[in-house]
Scaffold this active site. Sequence first.
Site, PDB file in Angstrom:
ATOM      1  N   PRO A   2      -1.479  -3.570   4.408  1.00  0.00           N
ATOM      2  CG  PRO A   2      -2.119  -5.496   3.345  1.00  0.00           C
ATOM      3  CD  PRO A   2      -2.727  -4.144   3.536  1.00  0.00           C
ATOM      4  CD  GLU A   3       4.443  -1.292   6.140  1.00  0.00           C
ATOM      5  OE1 GLU A   3       5.650  -1.003   6.132  1.00  0.00           O
ATOM      6  OE2 GLU A   3       3.779  -0.596   7.205  1.00  0.00           O
ATOM      7  CE  LYS A  57       2.993   0.621   1.005  1.00  0.00           C
ATOM      8  NZ  LYS A  57       2.182   1.753   2.053  1.00  0.00           N
ATOM      9  CG  HIS A  94     -16.239  -4.210   3.389  1.00  0.00           C
ATOM     10  ND1 HIS A  94     -16.860  -2.964   2.840  1.00  0.00           N
ATOM     11  CD2 HIS A  94     -16.288  -4.134   4.697  1.00  0.00           C
ATOM     12  CE1 HIS A  94     -17.320  -2.508   4.144  1.00  0.00           C
ATOM     13  NE2 HIS A  94     -17.008  -3.191   5.135  1.00  0.00           N
ATOM     14  NE  ARG A 115      -9.981   3.370   6.525  1.00  0.00           N
ATOM     15  CZ  ARG A 115      -9.095   3.790   7.283  1.00  0.00           C
ATOM     16  NH1 ARG A 115      -8.100   3.045   8.104  1.00  0.00           N
ATOM     17  NH2 ARG A 115      -8.709   5.146   7.275  1.00  0.00           N
ATOM     18  NE  ARG A 158       9.296  16.105   8.046  1.00  0.00           N
ATOM     19  CZ  ARG A 158       8.292  16.495   8.514  1.00  0.00           C
ATOM     20  NH1 ARG A 158       8.413  16.743   9.854  1.00  0.00           N
ATOM     21  NH2 ARG A 158       7.370  16.540   7.887  1.00  0.00           N
ATOM     22  NE  ARG A 264      -0.142   6.175   8.399  1.00  0.00           N
ATOM     23  CZ  ARG A 264       0.036   5.048   7.879  1.00  0.00           C
ATOM     24  NH1 ARG A 264       0.674   5.213   6.397  1.00  0.00           N
ATOM     25  NH2 ARG A 264      -0.036   3.881   8.162  1.00  0.00           N
TER      26      ARG A 264
END
Length: 279
Positions: A2-3, A57, A94, A115, A158, A264
Site C-alpha cells: 500500500p501507498e 504509508k 502471517h 513479507r 533523479r 524499481r
Amino acid sequence: MPELPEAEVAARQLRARLIGAHVAGVFVGRADIIREGGDTGAWYPESRVTAVERYGKSVVIEFQKARNTRYVVAELGMTGLLLFPEVAIKFPRHVHYTMQFDSPSAGSLRYWNPRRFGRLSLLDRAGLDCYLARRFGCDPLRVTSAEFFQILQKYRRRLKALLMHQQVIAGIGNIYANEALFRAGLHPDVIAGQLAPSAADRLHHAIQTILQQAIECGGSSVKDFFAPDGSEGTFKQQHLVYGKEGLPCPRKCGSLIRRVQSERSSFVCPSCQKIRTCR
Ligand SMILES: [Zn+2]
C-alpha cells in the site's frame, strides 16, 4: 503498495469503527514484528481508542488509559494490511499482531504482513514525535506548490527516486510516482533540482489530484491490497501507465508505453516524457 491512498483508506475505516472502543486483549504472533516498545505491550489492555491518523504509508492509532496516552504505529509499506474480523485471510500465519476490543461492533484488528517489510511500534508521545521526525518528510497532500518546488530545488537526485524517498516526501510509492510523472509529462530520471517552477507546479498538481482520486476510489488494489473491511480499491482502473507496458500511450501520441529500470520499474511514454523536459 500500500501507498498513501491505501493507508488513508485504512485509517478512515479504523477511525469510523474503533474510536471509543476499549482494548480487551492483545495477541502478539511474532515478537520481532514490534520494532520499538515491545516491553510496553501490557499497557494497552483496558485503554480506549481516541484517534487514528495516517502519516505517509503508516497508520497511527492513539490509546488513552487514566491520564496516559500511547500509540501503535502500523507500517503498511509493501505488504502490510490492517484487517477487521469479517475478512477471511488466505494465509493466517502471517497475522503477527491482533488487538481484541470489548464491543462486538469493533471486534478485533489484525496486522497481517507476509513479507514483514513493515513493523509495528508501540510508543508514547515523545517516542512518536521522534519516530515521525526521523521517518517522514512532508505530506504530499498538505505541502503547497511553492514548498514542493523548494524541496525539489535542494536535490541533485533523479525525480522519481526523490518522490519515493519517504524522509523527503512521505507516502508516494512506485505506482503513484509513475502515474504522477506521466500526468505531469516528466521523465523519472530528470534531476529534481533542475525542474523549472512551472514543471514542479504541474507535478505537484498531478500528485495531489491522483492521490485524492485514489482515496475516493478506495485506493488501488494491486498485489492483494484490501481495506480493513475487505473491500478492494478501484483506482487501478484509472492507472494510465503503471503496468501498461506495450500498450498505446493514453494521450494518443502514437508511442507505446515502455518499461524502464529506474528506482524499481518505471512505465513511461517515450514521446510524452522526455528526459530533457524540465519545464
Ligand atoms: Zn505519449
